[in-house]
Design a protein around this motif. Structure first.
Motif, short mmCIF file in Angstrom:
data_model
loop_
_atom_site.label_atom_id
_atom_site.label_comp_id
_atom_site.label_asym_id
_atom_site.label_seq_id
_atom_site.Cartn_x
_atom_site.Cartn_y
_atom_site.Cartn_z
N LYS A 57 20.19 -2.10 5.19
CA LYS A 57 20.33 -1.90 6.47
C LYS A 57 21.82 -1.40 6.94
O LYS A 57 22.01 -0.66 7.63
N SER A 58 22.72 -2.08 6.31
CA SER A 58 24.21 -1.88 6.65
C SER A 58 25.13 -2.01 5.42
O SER A 58 24.66 -2.53 4.27
N PHE A 59 26.39 -1.51 5.59
CA PHE A 59 27.32 -1.56 4.21
C PHE A 59 28.37 -2.50 4.67
O PHE A 59 28.52 -2.57 5.86
N ARG A 60 28.80 -3.03 3.44
CA ARG A 60 30.08 -4.17 3.69
C ARG A 60 30.83 -3.52 2.56
O ARG A 60 30.44 -3.34 1.46
N THR A 61 32.22 -3.34 2.96
CA THR A 61 33.24 -2.86 2.02
C THR A 61 34.10 -3.71 1.53
O THR A 61 34.52 -4.71 2.23
N PHE A 62 34.51 -3.73 0.19
CA PHE A 62 35.32 -4.75 -0.30
C PHE A 62 36.59 -3.92 -1.02
O PHE A 62 36.47 -2.82 -1.67
N THR A 63 37.77 -4.14 -0.85
CA THR A 63 38.92 -3.33 -1.39
C THR A 63 39.95 -4.53 -1.74
O THR A 63 39.69 -5.50 -2.08
N THR A 64 41.19 -3.79 -2.00
CA THR A 64 42.21 -4.85 -2.76
C THR A 64 42.48 -5.87 -1.75
O THR A 64 43.15 -6.93 -2.16
N SER A 65 42.48 -5.73 -0.23
CA SER A 65 42.73 -6.77 0.53
C SER A 65 41.63 -8.00 0.43
O SER A 65 42.17 -8.94 0.66
N HIS A 66 40.51 -7.81 -0.46
CA HIS A 66 39.61 -8.79 -0.53
C HIS A 66 39.81 -9.31 -2.02
O HIS A 66 39.13 -10.37 -2.39
N GLY A 67 40.69 -8.78 -2.90
CA GLY A 67 40.82 -9.23 -4.14
C GLY A 67 40.62 -8.28 -5.11
O GLY A 67 40.71 -8.48 -6.44
N LEU A 68 39.85 -7.06 -4.94
CA LEU A 68 39.68 -6.11 -5.88
C LEU A 68 40.81 -5.48 -6.52
O LEU A 68 41.90 -5.46 -5.82
N ALA A 69 40.88 -5.30 -7.88
CA ALA A 69 42.17 -4.90 -8.50
C ALA A 69 42.75 -3.56 -8.15
O ALA A 69 43.96 -3.44 -8.01
N GLN A 70 41.99 -2.72 -7.81
CA GLN A 70 42.34 -1.43 -7.09
C GLN A 70 41.23 -0.66 -6.57
O GLN A 70 40.06 -1.17 -6.86
N ASN A 71 41.40 0.29 -5.94
CA ASN A 71 40.36 0.90 -4.91
C ASN A 71 39.53 1.98 -5.33
O ASN A 71 38.32 2.27 -4.66
N ASP A 72 40.03 2.40 -6.56
CA ASP A 72 38.99 3.59 -7.31
C ASP A 72 38.17 2.87 -8.12
O ASP A 72 38.71 2.33 -9.24
N VAL A 73 37.10 2.58 -7.82
CA VAL A 73 36.06 2.04 -8.61
C VAL A 73 35.09 2.94 -9.48
O VAL A 73 34.09 3.40 -8.96
N TRP A 74 35.38 2.95 -10.82
CA TRP A 74 34.59 3.89 -11.58
C TRP A 74 33.38 3.39 -12.22
O TRP A 74 32.80 4.17 -12.80
N SER A 75 33.30 2.13 -12.51
CA SER A 75 32.13 1.43 -12.86
C SER A 75 31.80 0.17 -12.32
O SER A 75 32.71 -0.61 -11.93
N ILE A 76 30.46 -0.24 -12.38
CA ILE A 76 30.00 -1.34 -11.93
C ILE A 76 28.91 -2.02 -12.94
O ILE A 76 28.20 -1.25 -13.32
N THR A 77 28.90 -3.08 -13.02
CA THR A 77 27.68 -3.89 -13.87
C THR A 77 27.62 -5.25 -13.42
O THR A 77 28.71 -5.87 -13.16
N GLU A 78 26.43 -5.60 -13.41
CA GLU A 78 26.14 -7.18 -13.34
C GLU A 78 25.96 -7.76 -14.55
O GLU A 78 24.97 -7.43 -15.48
N ASP A 79 26.52 -8.90 -14.85
CA ASP A 79 26.39 -9.65 -16.16
C ASP A 79 24.95 -10.79 -15.97
O ASP A 79 24.60 -10.82 -14.94
N LYS A 80 24.60 -11.21 -17.10
CA LYS A 80 23.51 -12.21 -16.96
C LYS A 80 23.55 -13.47 -16.30
O LYS A 80 22.50 -13.78 -15.91
N SER A 81 24.66 -13.62 -15.92
CA SER A 81 25.10 -14.85 -15.02
C SER A 81 25.12 -14.43 -13.51
O SER A 81 25.25 -15.36 -12.53
N GLY A 82 25.04 -13.20 -13.06
CA GLY A 82 25.07 -12.66 -11.77
C GLY A 82 26.42 -12.34 -11.15
O GLY A 82 26.54 -11.97 -10.05
N ASN A 83 27.35 -12.18 -12.01
CA ASN A 83 28.66 -12.01 -11.74
C ASN A 83 28.73 -10.36 -11.71
O ASN A 83 28.21 -9.64 -12.89
#
Length: 172
Positions: A57-83
């Motif tokens: 329905k809608s977007f929510r954005t996370f950036t360095t201001s939320h704790g992300l290391a850097q704003n260029d995000v080249w890869s994403i994966t979810e581990d088996k624990s849900g992280n």
């Protein structure tokens, strides 16, 4: 099917037509480098301006201001624990649904420019870097594999796992 573009946002094809989402719809940036779906069905878009979560329905954005290391995000994966793990040009960030924790060379990562992430069948996470080979994280510490250990090149753009659990590394 979802398609990330280099300046045109992200497009969804439903089998009959395309619908495109851009910053006008809440996407962090129109440059989309990576896409992943989590276990609850949310879509995550790694962009040049942070990572955007889309719940249908809608977007929510996370950036360095939320704790992300850097704003260029080249890869994403979810581990088996849900992280969720986000590979950036400033290290890798783990998101547990509440907060981010970032890992860099200071914690043992071989290089802070993370281009690919894959979990192996034992639950180890592998991070392909641009210049530092691959780093394996067992949940406690990092081990690094480079051309010195037989890797074809230290610039690792992609990692995939085959049906038998073997990892394959795409290098430059």
């Amino acid at each position: 099917l979802w398609f990330g573009t280099n300046g045109g946002g992200v497009s969804r094809y439903d089998g009959q037509s395309f619908r495109t989402f851009t910053t006008a719809h809440g996407l962090a940036s129109n440059e989309v480098w990576s896409i992943a779906e989590d276990k609850t069905g949310n879509l995550w878009f790694g962009t040049s301006a942070g990572v955007s979560r889309y719940d249908g329905k809608s977007f929510r954005t996370f950036t360095t201001s939320h704790g992300l290391a850097q704003n260029d995000v080249w890869s994403i994966t979810e581990d088996k624990s849900g992280n969720l793990w986000f590979g950036t040009e400033g290290g890798v960030s783990r998101y547990d649904g509440q907060s981010f924790r970032t890992f860099t060379t200071a914690q043992g990562l071989s290089n802070n420019y993370i281009r690919s992430i894959r979990e192996d069948k034992l639950g180890n996470l592998w991070f392909g870097t641009l210049g530092g080979g691959v780093s394996r994280f067992d949940g406690k510490s990092f081990s690094t594999f480079t051309t010195a250990q037989g890797l074809a090149n230290n610039f690792v753009r992609s990692i995939t796992r085959d049906k038998t659990g073997n990892l394959w590394f795409g290098t430059m």
